[in-house]
Write an enzyme that holds these catalytic residues in place. Structure first.
Site, PDB file in Angstrom:
ATOM      1  N   HIS A  10       0.742  -1.041   0.050  1.00  0.00           N
ATOM      2  CA  HIS A  10      -0.100  -0.002   0.016  1.00  0.00           C
ATOM      3  C   HIS A  10       0.776   1.264   0.020  1.00  0.00           C
ATOM      4  O   HIS A  10       0.937   2.111  -0.888  1.00  0.00           O
ATOM      5  CB  HIS A  10      -0.907   0.089   1.139  1.00  0.00           C
ATOM      6  CG  HIS A  10      -1.817  -1.191   1.337  1.00  0.00           C
ATOM      7  ND1 HIS A  10      -2.739  -1.507   0.229  1.00  0.00           N
ATOM      8  CD2 HIS A  10      -2.289  -2.115   2.166  1.00  0.00           C
ATOM      9  CE1 HIS A  10      -3.298  -2.644   0.503  1.00  0.00           C
ATOM     10  NE2 HIS A  10      -3.041  -2.943   1.558  1.00  0.00           N
ATOM     11  N   GLU A  32      10.415  -5.310  -5.330  1.00  0.00           N
ATOM     12  CA  GLU A  32       9.076  -6.050  -4.516  1.00  0.00           C
ATOM     13  C   GLU A  32       9.553  -7.519  -4.519  1.00  0.00           C
ATOM     14  O   GLU A  32       9.782  -8.117  -5.542  1.00  0.00           O
ATOM     15  CB  GLU A  32       7.884  -6.134  -5.172  1.00  0.00           C
ATOM     16  CG  GLU A  32       6.800  -6.729  -4.666  1.00  0.00           C
ATOM     17  CD  GLU A  32       6.669  -6.734  -3.033  1.00  0.00           C
ATOM     18  OE1 GLU A  32       6.616  -7.831  -2.414  1.00  0.00           O
ATOM     19  OE2 GLU A  32       6.387  -5.535  -2.523  1.00  0.00           O
ATOM     20  N   CYS A  42      -6.899  -6.022   4.150  1.00  0.00           N
ATOM     21  CA  CYS A  42      -7.913  -5.773   5.029  1.00  0.00           C
ATOM     22  C   CYS A  42      -9.479  -6.275   4.402  1.00  0.00           C
ATOM     23  O   CYS A  42     -10.189  -6.364   5.035  1.00  0.00           O
ATOM     24  CB  CYS A  42      -8.253  -4.216   4.996  1.00  0.00           C
ATOM     25  SG  CYS A  42      -8.016  -3.362   3.432  1.00  0.00           S
ATOM     26  N   LYS A 132      -2.524 -12.448   6.052  1.00  0.00           N
ATOM     27  CA  LYS A 132      -1.846 -11.175   5.714  1.00  0.00           C
ATOM     28  C   LYS A 132      -1.808 -10.898   4.309  1.00  0.00           C
ATOM     29  O   LYS A 132      -2.044  -9.797   3.884  1.00  0.00           O
ATOM     30  CB  LYS A 132      -0.385 -11.066   6.339  1.00  0.00           C
ATOM     31  CG  LYS A 132       0.724 -10.136   5.773  1.00  0.00           C
ATOM     32  CD  LYS A 132       0.264  -8.748   6.349  1.00  0.00           C
ATOM     33  CE  LYS A 132       1.351  -7.633   6.201  1.00  0.00           C
ATOM     34  NZ  LYS A 132       0.932  -6.551   6.555  1.00  0.00           N
ATOM     35  N   TYR A 186      -9.093  -0.797  20.777  1.00  0.00           N
ATOM     36  CA  TYR A 186      -9.576  -0.002  19.850  1.00  0.00           C
ATOM     37  C   TYR A 186     -10.964   0.657  20.128  1.00  0.00           C
ATOM     38  O   TYR A 186     -11.327   1.893  19.830  1.00  0.00           O
ATOM     39  CB  TYR A 186     -10.106  -0.611  18.489  1.00  0.00           C
ATOM     40  CG  TYR A 186      -8.821  -1.388  17.825  1.00  0.00           C
ATOM     41  CD1 TYR A 186      -7.328  -0.575  17.577  1.00  0.00           C
ATOM     42  CD2 TYR A 186      -8.887  -2.723  17.749  1.00  0.00           C
ATOM     43  CE1 TYR A 186      -6.626  -1.409  17.130  1.00  0.00           C
ATOM     44  CE2 TYR A 186      -7.677  -3.483  17.504  1.00  0.00           C
ATOM     45  CZ  TYR A 186      -6.709  -2.632  17.038  1.00  0.00           C
ATOM     46  OH  TYR A 186      -5.587  -3.523  16.598  1.00  0.00           O
ATOM     47  N   LEU A 296      -1.752  -0.483  10.128  1.00  0.00           N
ATOM     48  CA  LEU A 296      -2.951  -0.731   9.707  1.00  0.00           C
ATOM     49  C   LEU A 296      -3.011  -0.987   8.021  1.00  0.00           C
ATOM     50  O   LEU A 296      -2.204  -0.375   7.267  1.00  0.00           O
ATOM     51  CB  LEU A 296      -4.011   0.338   9.922  1.00  0.00           C
ATOM     52  CG  LEU A 296      -4.471   0.687  11.429  1.00  0.00           C
ATOM     53  CD1 LEU A 296      -5.188   1.874  11.347  1.00  0.00           C
ATOM     54  CD2 LEU A 296      -5.252  -0.418  11.654  1.00  0.00           C
ATOM     55  N   ALA A 297      -3.829  -1.761   7.481  1.00  0.00           N
ATOM     56  CA  ALA A 297      -3.681  -2.082   6.039  1.00  0.00           C
ATOM     57  C   ALA A 297      -4.275  -0.737   5.277  1.00  0.00           C
ATOM     58  O   ALA A 297      -3.681  -0.578   4.081  1.00  0.00           O
ATOM     59  CB  ALA A 297      -4.873  -3.306   5.633  1.00  0.00           C
TER      60      ALA A 297
END
Length: 297
Positions: A10, A32, A42, A132, A186, A296-297
């Site tokens: 991301h 990569e 996510c 993941k 959270y 966080l994604a």
């Protein structure tokens, strides 16, 4: 100006798109390690729950799309070492095993994170999986076809979404967490109480305040043993948390004790012309005016 980006999920994808938009004349090279970019991890739970029908729909970019912007996208290439003083990289082509050197003017580290996997007894049994990346998603969906009893360990964002998804697919679903509430990091108790009641009403077995000790089974996992009970399992998904994927820069950049790269408000690291973004580094947490690691994604 030559800009090298290491890692392209991301933060890496966003960096490349913005660099080419704002500095179209710059040379951008992406390294990569995997064979895909921009996977929306996510969304795995949505895929498991059949809200999204194919895993491939969780990609929003591709090596070809980034190449079309003028970037050089080198897939399945692993950066082995970074010489910050001389601005040089040692890179391995994972397909040919060739190792070569490259250089940069500016370096962007978007190394991401990796699931925390404690060394549980029985942890190498089949059908104990992570959640993941793309391959994990395919693995979870394939194994869940044949699973009757699914245990999700960790009741953070990912764990609760997976528990919901598995229950939607008619699985006997158990959600285990060492905390006394789901999503304890959270949400306040008044909200998690509502969520826990909803899960229980839907038939999800919520197991809180218990620590997983070991897994039992012959070749494939059959039981999850905690400090207070045991639970049948054909499939176990570990959602315990994440750690920054920063071994490449360990001892070379300023980091938190957990390895998260420390950056300033301009995303600069402790080395000149080296930037970091995403799950590999800290963020400035505005509500408390401090610095935290919040993957966080």
């Amino acid at each position: 100006m030559k800009i090298v980006v290491i890692g392209c999920t991301h933060a890496g994808t966003a960096a490349v798109v913005n660099i080419k938009e704002n500095y179209p004349d710059s040379e951008v090279v992406i390294y990569e390690k995997n064979n895909n970019v921009s996977f929306l991890s996510c969304g795995i739970a949505l895929n498991v729950g059949k809200v999204i029908d194919t895993t491939e729909k969780l990609f929003y970019s591709s090596p070809e799309a980034l190449n079309s912007l003028g970037a050089q996208t080198k897939m399945q290439h692993e950066v082995l070492n970074i010489d910050f003083k001389n601005k040089k990289l040692s890179v391995k082509d994972l397909l040919t095993n060739e190792v070569f050197e490259d250089n940069y003017d500016k370096l962007v580290l978007t190394l991401g994170s990796w699931p925390i996997v404690p060394k549980f007894e029985g942890g190498t049994l089949d059908n104990i999986v992570l959640c993941k990346n793309y391959n994990h998603a395919l693995n979870i969906i394939e194994k869940s076809k044949y699973a009757k009893n699914v245990v999700v360990i960790g009741a953070g964002y990912i764990g609760v979404e997976l528990a919901e998804a598995f229950k939607m697919q008619g699985k006997n679903t158990t959600l285990i967490d060492a905390e006394n509430r789901i999503m304890a990091k959270y949400l306040d108790k008044e909200f998690t109480d509502i969520a826990e009641t909803e899960f229980k009403n839907k038939g999800v077995n919520i197991v809180l305040g218990q620590k997983v000790q070991k897994f039992e089974g012959t070749n494939t996992v059959e039981k999850v043993i905690t400090d207070k009970g045991e639970y049948n399992a054909d499939l176990v998904v570990l959602c315990i948390g994440f750690t920054p994927n920063t071994k490449l820069v360990q001892g070379k950049l300023e980091t938190l004790p957990n390895g998260a790269i420390i950056i300033d408000e301009y995303m600069r690291t402790s080395e000149e012309d080296v930037f970091a973004a995403g799950d590999c580094c800290v963020v400035k947490y505005n509500p408390a005016k401090d610095t935290r690691y919040i993957p966080l994604a």
